[in-house]
Write a protein that holds these residues in place. Sequence first.
Motif, short mmCIF file in Angstrom:
data_model
loop_
_atom_site.label_atom_id
_atom_site.label_comp_id
_atom_site.label_asym_id
_atom_site.label_seq_id
_atom_site.Cartn_x
_atom_site.Cartn_y
_atom_site.Cartn_z
N GLU A 92 13.94 -4.56 -90.32
CA GLU A 92 12.62 -4.54 -90.93
C GLU A 92 11.51 -4.70 -89.88
OE1 GLU A 92 14.32 -8.75 -91.62
OE2 GLU A 92 15.03 -6.65 -91.67
N GLU A 93 11.79 -5.44 -88.83
CA GLU A 93 10.80 -5.57 -87.77
C GLU A 93 10.76 -4.34 -86.87
OE1 GLU A 93 9.83 -9.38 -85.89
OE2 GLU A 93 11.54 -10.21 -86.98
N VAL A 94 11.91 -3.69 -86.69
CA VAL A 94 11.91 -2.41 -85.97
C VAL A 94 11.02 -1.42 -86.69
CG1 VAL A 94 13.34 -0.45 -85.26
CG2 VAL A 94 14.22 -2.77 -84.98
N GLU A 95 11.10 -1.40 -88.03
CA GLU A 95 10.26 -0.49 -88.82
C GLU A 95 8.78 -0.85 -88.67
OE1 GLU A 95 11.24 2.23 -90.42
OE2 GLU A 95 13.27 1.82 -89.66
N ALA A 96 8.45 -2.14 -88.71
CA ALA A 96 7.06 -2.56 -88.58
C ALA A 96 6.51 -2.23 -87.20
CB ALA A 96 6.94 -4.06 -88.86
N VAL A 97 7.32 -2.42 -86.17
CA VAL A 97 6.90 -2.06 -84.82
C VAL A 97 6.68 -0.55 -84.73
CG1 VAL A 97 7.70 -1.88 -82.42
CG2 VAL A 97 7.92 -4.04 -83.66
N GLY A 98 7.54 0.21 -85.40
CA GLY A 98 7.37 1.67 -85.42
C GLY A 98 6.09 2.08 -86.13
N LEU A 99 5.75 1.40 -87.22
CA LEU A 99 4.50 1.70 -87.93
C LEU A 99 3.29 1.40 -87.05
CD1 LEU A 99 3.10 2.54 -90.57
CD2 LEU A 99 3.23 0.13 -91.29
N PHE A 100 3.33 0.28 -86.35
CA PHE A 100 2.28 -0.03 -85.38
C PHE A 100 2.10 1.11 -84.39
CE2 PHE A 100 2.42 -1.35 -80.86
CZ PHE A 100 1.05 -1.59 -80.65
N ALA A 101 3.19 1.57 -83.80
CA ALA A 101 3.11 2.60 -82.78
C ALA A 101 2.70 3.95 -83.36
CB ALA A 101 4.46 2.73 -82.07
N MET B 263 12.50 1.53 -79.69
CA MET B 263 13.56 1.28 -78.72
C MET B 263 13.40 -0.09 -78.06
SD MET B 263 13.66 5.14 -77.16
CE MET B 263 14.89 4.94 -75.89
N GLY B 264 12.16 -0.47 -77.81
CA GLY B 264 11.92 -1.82 -77.29
C GLY B 264 12.39 -2.87 -78.28
N ALA B 265 12.10 -2.65 -79.56
CA ALA B 265 12.53 -3.60 -80.59
C ALA B 265 14.05 -3.65 -80.71
CB ALA B 265 11.90 -3.21 -81.94
N MET B 266 14.70 -2.49 -80.56
CA MET B 266 16.17 -2.46 -80.61
C MET B 266 16.77 -3.20 -79.42
SD MET B 266 16.73 1.54 -81.68
CE MET B 266 16.01 2.20 -83.18
N PRO C 273 6.00 3.35 -71.36
CA PRO C 273 6.85 2.28 -70.82
C PRO C 273 6.26 0.89 -71.00
CG PRO C 273 5.89 3.59 -69.04
CD PRO C 273 5.63 4.32 -70.32
N LEU C 274 4.93 0.78 -71.01
CA LEU C 274 4.32 -0.52 -71.28
C LEU C 274 4.57 -0.94 -72.73
CD1 LEU C 274 0.95 -0.27 -69.33
CD2 LEU C 274 2.76 -1.95 -68.94
N LEU C 275 4.57 0.02 -73.65
CA LEU C 275 4.93 -0.29 -75.04
C LEU C 275 6.33 -0.89 -75.10
CD1 LEU C 275 3.73 2.67 -77.31
CD2 LEU C 275 3.17 0.25 -77.59
N VAL C 276 7.27 -0.21 -74.43
CA VAL C 276 8.64 -0.72 -74.39
C VAL C 276 8.66 -2.15 -73.86
CG1 VAL C 276 10.91 -0.46 -73.33
CG2 VAL C 276 9.69 1.57 -74.13
N TYR C 277 8.04 -2.34 -72.72
CA TYR C 277 8.11 -3.61 -72.01
C TYR C 277 7.51 -4.74 -72.84
CZ TYR C 277 8.14 -6.78 -68.00
OH TYR C 277 8.38 -7.84 -67.17
N HIS C 278 6.33 -4.51 -73.40
CA HIS C 278 5.65 -5.57 -74.13
C HIS C 278 6.31 -5.86 -75.48
CE1 HIS C 278 2.63 -6.26 -71.17
NE2 HIS C 278 2.07 -5.09 -71.30
N VAL C 279 6.97 -4.89 -76.07
CA VAL C 279 7.72 -5.16 -77.30
C VAL C 279 8.97 -5.99 -76.98
CG1 VAL C 279 9.09 -4.13 -79.15
CG2 VAL C 279 6.85 -3.17 -78.59
N VAL C 280 9.64 -5.65 -75.90
CA VAL C 280 10.83 -6.42 -75.51
C VAL C 280 10.45 -7.84 -75.12
CG1 VAL C 280 12.77 -6.59 -73.90
CG2 VAL C 280 12.05 -4.35 -74.74
N GLU C 281 9.30 -8.00 -74.45
CA GLU C 281 8.92 -9.30 -73.89
C GLU C 281 10.09 -9.90 -73.12
OE1 GLU C 281 6.63 -12.03 -76.49
OE2 GLU C 281 6.81 -10.44 -78.00
N PRO C 282 10.54 -9.20 -72.09
CA PRO C 282 11.83 -9.57 -71.47
C PRO C 282 11.79 -10.91 -70.74
CG PRO C 282 10.70 -7.93 -70.13
CD PRO C 282 9.91 -8.06 -71.40
N GLN C 283 12.85 -11.67 -70.94
CA GLN C 283 13.13 -12.82 -70.08
C GLN C 283 13.88 -12.30 -68.86
OE1 GLN C 283 11.71 -15.77 -71.02
NE2 GLN C 283 10.89 -14.49 -72.67
N ALA D 3 15.36 -6.02 -66.12
CA ALA D 3 15.88 -4.76 -65.57
C ALA D 3 16.09 -3.73 -66.66
CB ALA D 3 17.18 -5.01 -64.82
N GLY D 4 16.67 -4.16 -67.80
CA GLY D 4 16.90 -3.22 -68.90
C GLY D 4 15.61 -2.71 -69.50
#
Length: 299
Positions: A204-213, A194-197, A53-63, A68-69
Motif C-alpha cells: 500500500e505504501e509502494v502504491e502511495a509512493v507511486g501516486l506521489f511520483a 523501485m525505491g520503495a520496493m 536517481p534522487l527519487l530512488v535514493y530519497h525514497v530508500v533513505e538508505p542506511q 550501495a544498492g
Amino acid sequence: MPLPDQQLAGMLSARDAIEGRLEQLLASPTGVPPNLSAALRHALLAPSKRIRPLLVYHVVEPQDAQIAGALDLGCAVEMVHTASLILDDLPCMDDAVMRRQRPTTHMAFGQATAILAAIALLSQAFGILAALAGVDDATKTRLAAELSAAVGWTGLVAGQELDVNERASIVAVDGIERLNWLKTGVLFVAAARMGAMLRGLPDEEVEAVGLFASHLGLAFQTADDLLDSNATADEAGKDVGKDGNKTTLVTLFGEQAALLSYREHLDKAEAALLQTRVNAPPLMAMIARLFERRETPTP
C-alpha cells in the motif's frame, strides 16, 4: 524560496554520490570501442539534475548497508532515462541538436553510435539490477519487472510512438495528460516505486509512493512544456520552441492555465507523499529546487 542549508547539503551530497557512481560504472568495462565509450560518457555524464536517481535514493533513505544498492538502482534508472533521451533526439524523432547543455549524442558521434549507445545503456541498466548486492532474488525480479514495464510498449516506447505519429490527433486534456504520463510519468513512478520496493515498504505504501511520483512527473512535463514556450536554449539546456505545432497544455490553454495545472499536481504529489513513512523534507526540497526556475510564465 531558498532551501534550508541542511536540506540543500543533503541533496547535493546524494547527487554527488550518484555522479561518482555513474563515473565508476562507466569506467569499469574493458574492451569498449573508444568512440562508443566517448559517446556513453558524453550522454550519461552530461550536466543533469538527476531527478530520477534522487527519487530512488530519497525514497530508500538508505542506511549504511543499503547505500550501495540505492545508488546502483538509481544509476540503472538514470541509464534508462539517458537512453530514452538519445533516441528521442534522433533525426527520425525530434531531430534535436542540443541536450543537457551540449550537442546531442547523434550530433557529436553520429546516428549509428548514438543508437548503439542507447542500446548499451538499456542493457547495462538491467545488468545492474541483476547484480544488486544484498538484495534477494524475489526483490530483483520485482525491480526488473517494474523497470521493464516503464520502458516497454506500454511505457516510454508507447509515449514516444504517440508523440511522433499521433500527436496531431491529441486535442483534449485527458489525451495530453496520458501522453505526458507515458513520456515522463512512467519513469518517475518506476523510480519511486523501485525505491520503495528496495526499502521493503508494504504494497500500500509502494502504491502511495507511486501516486506521489505520478503527480510529480505530470507536473514536471507541464513545466517542461512551459520552458519550451518561454525559455532560451541556454536557460533550458536543450532545444526550445519544438512544441509550437504540438498540442500541449500550454498551446491549448495558455501559460497561466498550464502553470495552475502543474501547481495542482505538485499539491497532490505532496499529499500522497505524506501518506507514506518516507521522510518528506528531502524530496520536497528537491522539488522546490527543481521548479524554482519554472514558476513565472511570460506575460
